[in-house]
Design an enzyme around this catalytic site. Sequence first.
Site, PDB file in Angstrom:
ATOM      1  N   HIS A 382      -5.278   7.392   2.946  1.00  0.00           N
ATOM      2  CA  HIS A 382      -4.446   6.236   2.596  1.00  0.00           C
ATOM      3  C   HIS A 382      -2.954   6.490   2.838  1.00  0.00           C
ATOM      4  O   HIS A 382      -2.146   5.562   2.856  1.00  0.00           O
ATOM      5  CB  HIS A 382      -4.681   5.850   1.126  1.00  0.00           C
ATOM      6  CG  HIS A 382      -4.776   4.369   0.908  1.00  0.00           C
ATOM      7  ND1 HIS A 382      -4.004   3.467   1.605  1.00  0.00           N
ATOM      8  CD2 HIS A 382      -5.555   3.638   0.069  1.00  0.00           C
ATOM      9  CE1 HIS A 382      -4.299   2.246   1.201  1.00  0.00           C
ATOM     10  NE2 HIS A 382      -5.242   2.306   0.273  1.00  0.00           N
ATOM     11  N   ASP A 386      -4.087   1.916   5.932  1.00  0.00           N
ATOM     12  CA  ASP A 386      -4.573   1.099   4.834  1.00  0.00           C
ATOM     13  C   ASP A 386      -5.971   0.595   5.165  1.00  0.00           C
ATOM     14  O   ASP A 386      -6.435   0.691   6.308  1.00  0.00           O
ATOM     15  CB  ASP A 386      -3.628  -0.090   4.599  1.00  0.00           C
ATOM     16  CG  ASP A 386      -2.215   0.393   4.297  1.00  0.00           C
ATOM     17  OD1 ASP A 386      -2.081   1.398   3.570  1.00  0.00           O
ATOM     18  OD2 ASP A 386      -1.263  -0.216   4.819  1.00  0.00           O
TER      19      ASP A 386
END
Lengths: 407, 82
Positions: A382, A386
């Site tokens: 992350h 995304d």
Amino acid sequence: MTDFLMPKLGADMTRGRLVEWLKKPGERIARGEVIAVVETDKANVDVESWVAGTLEKILVEPGGDWLPVGTPLAVIAAEAGAEAGAPPAFAAAPAAAAPVTVPRQPPPPDVAPGAPPPRAPLPAAAPAAGGERVPVSPIARKRAGELGVDLASVRGTGPGGRITLEDVERAARERPAAAPAAPAADKRQRMRDAIAAAMARSKREIPHYYLGTTIDMSRALAWLATANAKLPVTERLLAGVLLVKAAALALREVPELNGFWIDGRAQASASIHAGIAISLRGGGLVAPAIHDADKLTLAALSQRLTDLVARARAGSLKSSEMTDPTGTITSLGERGVEAVYGVIYPPQLALVGFGKIVERPWAVDGTVVVRPVVTATLSGDHRATDGHRGALYLDAVARLLQEPEKL
Amino acid sequence: MNKEEIRTKALGVLAAVVPELEPAELAPDKSLRDQLDIDSVDFLNIVVGLAKTFGVDIPETDYRHLYTLDSLVAYLAGRAKG
């Protein structure tokens, strides 16, 4: 002059042991040529030189102690104008020590947590003959690694001087007691320790996100059955080859998932080297690379995959295969698992998983039919991407598998 | 080639893919896959090895005959040349 160092062959490698030299002083070395065999906690690995030149001096003899990553093993006189190639990605990672070869200079201060790197030859348990590489059966090579036997000192009694399992075990019995054998249980524990270190680092440092999607495999499997019916057995394709090719091609569309997290930021790789998670009989796993997997034909990819799996299980991988993966692909479908949400192998940015291909009810134009489907998953870092980009990636994998003839 | 010769050669093919194989411990009537812990890639390498060793083509539809050592030997006995 360039030092040839104990390489870092993965995020989980901190030390290695020299098993065999395949060159002797004075011999020429081509860039990318295998010049040594190094034992890691996971496997014996053929180590390539990243610089062309001449082997000037051997600093460490086979069969000795475990040495920290970055320890100079030999000195190479680089050819005029020759430069070291791109070092393995792990060499540039924060936790890494050094590339395989570096210009000769004082050892980096963060290389050795223990004793300083040796500057003179270490005592060897067995004399190192060096010289031409003799043929060795895979099981003999594996056993030599387990017993710490220097293959250069073994006389082969097989056809053409091939070193057999019996030759290795005889050499182990006859050698001085200075080099103790490593029991199989110790090797298994070292493998577990290495995996534990890498996976703990991954879960400690990488904020994972996980995505999954179910893909209709009917077109892919129908195309595969038709293709295989025309192919001789030596060229027959596995369904896994289609999955690997689709996973690699999809990385072209979402390149942020292909590369490494280095120095606090994502660094995408221009090449797509698919790390293939391979379970080893007896426990543990390795994830060596198929280089440029996105560019290979299915036939070539199939050949590379079957060769890689065979060599991984025989303990005969190359250093570039261990250091170069820009992402990892895993599958547990063969044992019935329908979805696998894997742990990213640091410093990579993503891991793709495939489950078992199973028949399921599937709605088509308002009608329920039975279709073969596979669950594809993505574990993403992350910090680098995304979920939206990850979703685009899995969508690309699914789309590519609907046109298998274009893979 | 009689069945014993086929069995010996077939075990050689299996050993080339699974070096850890102990022929004496292999139950001839039980799943090779379960006993040898092989996956589809290993299996393909075994099929290729058998095809080359015995000079036969083994279509995918015949893979079910390669389930155990006994069934594998019986299948090859019916197809092997020489």
